[in-house]
Write a protein that holds these residues in place. Structure first.
Motif, mmCIF file in Angstrom:
data_model
loop_
_atom_site.group_PDB
_atom_site.id
_atom_site.type_symbol
_atom_site.label_atom_id
_atom_site.label_comp_id
_atom_site.label_asym_id
_atom_site.label_seq_id
_atom_site.Cartn_x
_atom_site.Cartn_y
_atom_site.Cartn_z
ATOM 1 N N SER A 149 0.812 -1.209 0.000
ATOM 2 C CA SER A 149 0.000 0.000 0.000
ATOM 3 C C SER A 149 0.853 1.269 0.000
ATOM 4 O O SER A 149 0.444 2.300 -0.521
ATOM 5 C CB SER A 149 -0.926 0.001 1.224
ATOM 6 N N THR A 167 -10.155 -2.530 -6.373
ATOM 7 C CA THR A 167 -10.771 -2.616 -5.054
ATOM 8 C C THR A 167 -12.275 -2.774 -5.187
ATOM 9 O O THR A 167 -12.904 -2.072 -5.980
ATOM 10 C CB THR A 167 -10.466 -1.346 -4.243
ATOM 11 N N THR A 245 -9.624 -6.824 -2.447
ATOM 12 C CA THR A 245 -9.147 -6.775 -3.826
ATOM 13 C C THR A 245 -10.066 -7.634 -4.684
ATOM 14 O O THR A 245 -10.619 -8.634 -4.216
ATOM 15 C CB THR A 245 -7.706 -7.297 -3.940
ATOM 16 N N PHE A 268 -4.739 -1.560 -5.844
ATOM 17 C CA PHE A 268 -3.672 -2.030 -4.970
ATOM 18 C C PHE A 268 -2.519 -2.556 -5.821
ATOM 19 O O PHE A 268 -2.729 -3.121 -6.906
ATOM 20 C CB PHE A 268 -4.166 -3.162 -4.064
#
Length: 297
Positions: A149, A167, A245, A268
């Motif tokens: 992240s 996401t 995710t 991500f």
């Protein structure tokens, strides 16, 4: 202090009998007792309580026994790794991974690697982010595949971006959101939010805090889970909703419904990470297979 001091003490601490420990170590009992005494004198505190017919650990001894075992285990692993490199082609590779995000990369990478390197034994470890970072830093892992992240997360390590994943909001098939194509952050904030453990996945919570901040909100978790399996079970039971995710769909299948967020947040990053000291040749070979799998994924 030498490794033999730790080995002698650990054996006595495990069997709590000098005679049995001496037999197990194949040394004379007086020599064993002297070595343990020397260790205690060097440390400056007793590790054992010695009675007429019994031996027990002191409070400090119990702690030291755990640490001594860890040091001895680490020494054995270091010898095994060095021997594996020295014997060329007969080695083991320890890889940490996050199950859900890497599901499209790891299986094809593993197949390709084993086809090209049949003599290498690959050990896969399904770990939390924190466990992977610790494993890379203490040398128990050669390579790891994880969600990154922030760059700060991998400070002191080397890394490479392999892919990106979107996401989504994961819900049970019977949840009202399951009939929606998109969900907004304000709508999401009104739902019981469940996610991964803050202790084991601090980067996950940091990413969500950043995401909710774009709408002037703060994520409020009703429950936290320490694994993908338990998170999926909780979602399926209708305990709440989770930000995940999109690759979770490959793991959960029809058990969950994934709904996109609106506006769509930044994806991500799925990264490979390895120790700052560099990659072993076999780890470099596996990373190349992962690069190829990501490129075709």
């Amino acid at each position: 202090m030498e490794l033999r001091h730790l080995r002698y003490f650990a054996t006595v601490g495990e069997v709590l009998n000098f005679t049995k420990a001496a037999q197990k170590l194949r040394v004379a009992q007086p020599a064993l007792s002297r070595q343990v005494r020397d260790l205690e004198e060097e440390l400056g505190f007793p590790l054992l309580k010695r009675g007429a017919r019994s031996v027990s650990l002191t409070d400090a001894g119990r702690i030291f026994l755990l640490e001594a075992r860890a040091v001895l285990q680490r020494a054995e692993e270091a010898i095994a790794r060095a021997r594996a490199v020295a014997t060329e082609g007969h080695t083991s590779l320890h890889i940490g991974y996050a199950m859900s995000p890497t599901v499209r990369i790891l299986p094809p990478a593993l197949r390709a690697f084993q086809t090209r390197n049949p003599s290498v034994r690959v050990h896969l470890h399904d770990l939390s982010t924190g466990e992977m970072l610790s494993g890379l830093r203490d040398g128990t892992l050669h390579l790891a595949f994880l969600i990154c992240s922030t760059r700060a997360l991998l400070r002191g390590l080397k890394s490479e971006e392999l892919a990106r994943t979107g996401t989504c909001v994961a819900v049970a098939p019977g949840h009202p959101f399951a009939r929606r194509r998109t969900v907004t952050l304000p709508e999401l904030a009104k739902q019981p939010l469940i996610g991964f453990s803050r202790t084991e996945y601090p980067d996950y919570h940091e990413a969500l805090a950043t995401l909710f901040a774009t709408a002037g909100l703060k994520p409020r978790f009703a429950r936290e889970h320490d694994s993908v399996a338990s998170l999926i079970a909780a979602l399926e039971a209708g305990d709440g909703v989770a930000v995940v995710t999109e690759s979770l769909a490959c793991v959960a299948g029809p058990r969950l419904k994934l709904v996109r967020l609106k506006p769509e947040p930044a994806p991500f990053v799925i990264a490979a990470a390895w120790p700052a000291t560099g990659l072993l040749p076999v780890a470099e070979a596996f990373l190349q297979c992962a690069r190829e799998a990501a490129a075709h994924g």
